[in-house]
Design a protein around this motif. Structure first.
Motif, PDB file in Angstrom:
ATOM      1  N   PHE A  34     -30.926  23.404  23.058  1.00 35.72           N
ATOM      2  CA  PHE A  34     -31.226  22.145  22.389  1.00 35.72           C
ATOM      3  C   PHE A  34     -32.046  21.166  23.225  1.00 35.72           C
ATOM      4  O   PHE A  34     -32.224  20.020  22.826  1.00 35.72           O
ATOM      5  CB  PHE A  34     -29.917  21.449  21.980  1.00 35.72           C
ATOM      6  CG  PHE A  34     -28.997  22.333  21.194  1.00 35.72           C
ATOM      7  CD1 PHE A  34     -29.357  22.811  19.940  1.00 35.72           C
ATOM      8  CD2 PHE A  34     -27.760  22.700  21.701  1.00 35.72           C
ATOM      9  CE1 PHE A  34     -28.507  23.618  19.205  1.00 35.72           C
ATOM     10  CE2 PHE A  34     -26.902  23.505  20.975  1.00 35.72           C
ATOM     11  CZ  PHE A  34     -27.283  23.978  19.726  1.00 35.72           C
ATOM     12  N   ASP A  35     -32.492  21.602  24.397  1.00 34.61           N
ATOM     13  CA  ASP A  35     -33.238  20.741  25.315  1.00 34.61           C
ATOM     14  C   ASP A  35     -32.429  19.492  25.690  1.00 34.61           C
ATOM     15  O   ASP A  35     -32.948  18.383  25.750  1.00 34.61           O
ATOM     16  CB  ASP A  35     -34.600  20.352  24.721  1.00 34.61           C
ATOM     17  CG  ASP A  35     -35.557  19.850  25.793  1.00 34.61           C
ATOM     18  OD1 ASP A  35     -35.412  20.256  26.967  1.00 34.61           O
ATOM     19  OD2 ASP A  35     -36.447  19.038  25.458  1.00 34.61           O
ATOM     20  N   ILE A  36     -31.123  19.698  25.928  1.00 36.04           N
ATOM     21  CA  ILE A  36     -30.236  18.615  26.348  1.00 36.04           C
ATOM     22  C   ILE A  36     -30.015  18.723  27.855  1.00 36.04           C
ATOM     23  O   ILE A  36     -29.697  19.788  28.364  1.00 36.04           O
ATOM     24  CB  ILE A  36     -28.873  18.714  25.626  1.00 36.04           C
ATOM     25  CG1 ILE A  36     -29.043  18.474  24.131  1.00 36.04           C
ATOM     26  CG2 ILE A  36     -27.860  17.750  26.222  1.00 36.04           C
ATOM     27  CD1 ILE A  36     -27.789  18.706  23.324  1.00 36.04           C
ATOM     28  N   ASP A  37     -30.185  17.602  28.549  1.00 33.13           N
ATOM     29  CA  ASP A  37     -29.916  17.565  29.982  1.00 33.13           C
ATOM     30  C   ASP A  37     -28.421  17.350  30.193  1.00 33.13           C
ATOM     31  O   ASP A  37     -27.906  16.249  30.007  1.00 33.13           O
ATOM     32  CB  ASP A  37     -30.720  16.460  30.652  1.00 33.13           C
ATOM     33  CG  ASP A  37     -30.448  16.360  32.143  1.00 33.13           C
ATOM     34  OD1 ASP A  37     -29.863  17.304  32.720  1.00 33.13           O
ATOM     35  OD2 ASP A  37     -30.828  15.333  32.742  1.00 33.13           O
ATOM     36  N   ALA A  38     -27.726  18.404  30.560  1.00 30.42           N
ATOM     37  CA  ALA A  38     -26.276  18.317  30.771  1.00 30.42           C
ATOM     38  C   ALA A  38     -25.921  18.320  32.248  1.00 30.42           C
ATOM     39  O   ALA A  38     -24.790  18.625  32.611  1.00 30.42           O
ATOM     40  CB  ALA A  38     -25.584  19.475  30.053  1.00 30.42           C
TER      41      ALA A  38
END
Length: 130
Positions: A34-38
């Motif tokens: 999801f192109d989420i920076d976690a």
């Protein structure tokens, strides 16, 4: 094995990879999916907590699949869980717009599992009354 047990098994098996993708290595899986920076600790912490919730429910559904005493309770929890997710996603669609395609697929799966779950609850209740 009864259809209700098979349904609970399928739901538990289907939810497990989603749970693991959220929590085992969220900094990798969420960026890829999801192109989420976690990478921030707080984000990782939240997604690992979500994984724990998903895994706890999947384990309860497995318990319900193999233990008659818990089957109806497991079916109810499955329907509540799926409808809760679906209502949240529909709210997000209204407020935020269309998300990543995979999240839309999740919405349809959650609605489908909720509808089938309701049918399984009715079937289980009929069988208990006999």
């Amino acid at each position: 094995m009864k259809p209700q047990s098979i349904f609970l098994l399928v739901a538990a098996c289907g939810l497990t990879p989603i749970a693991l993708s959220y929590g085992v290595a969220p900094e990798i899986s969420l960026r890829y999916l999801f192109d989420i920076d976690a990478t921030p600790t707080n984000v990782t912490h939240i997604f690992r907590a979500i994984m724990g919730l998903y895994m706890a429910l999947a384990l309860f559904w497995l318990l319900g699949a193999f233990t008659k005493k818990y089957k109806l309770h497991a079916l109810y929890s499955l329907v509540i869980f799926m409808l809760g997710l679906a209502v949240g996603r529909v709210g997000s669609l209204i407020v935020d717009g269309i998300p990543h395609w995979l999240l839309v697929v999740y919405l349809f799966l959650e609605l489908g599992f909720a509808v089938v779950g309701i049918k399984m609850i009715k079937q289980e209740i009929r069988e208990i009354k006999q």
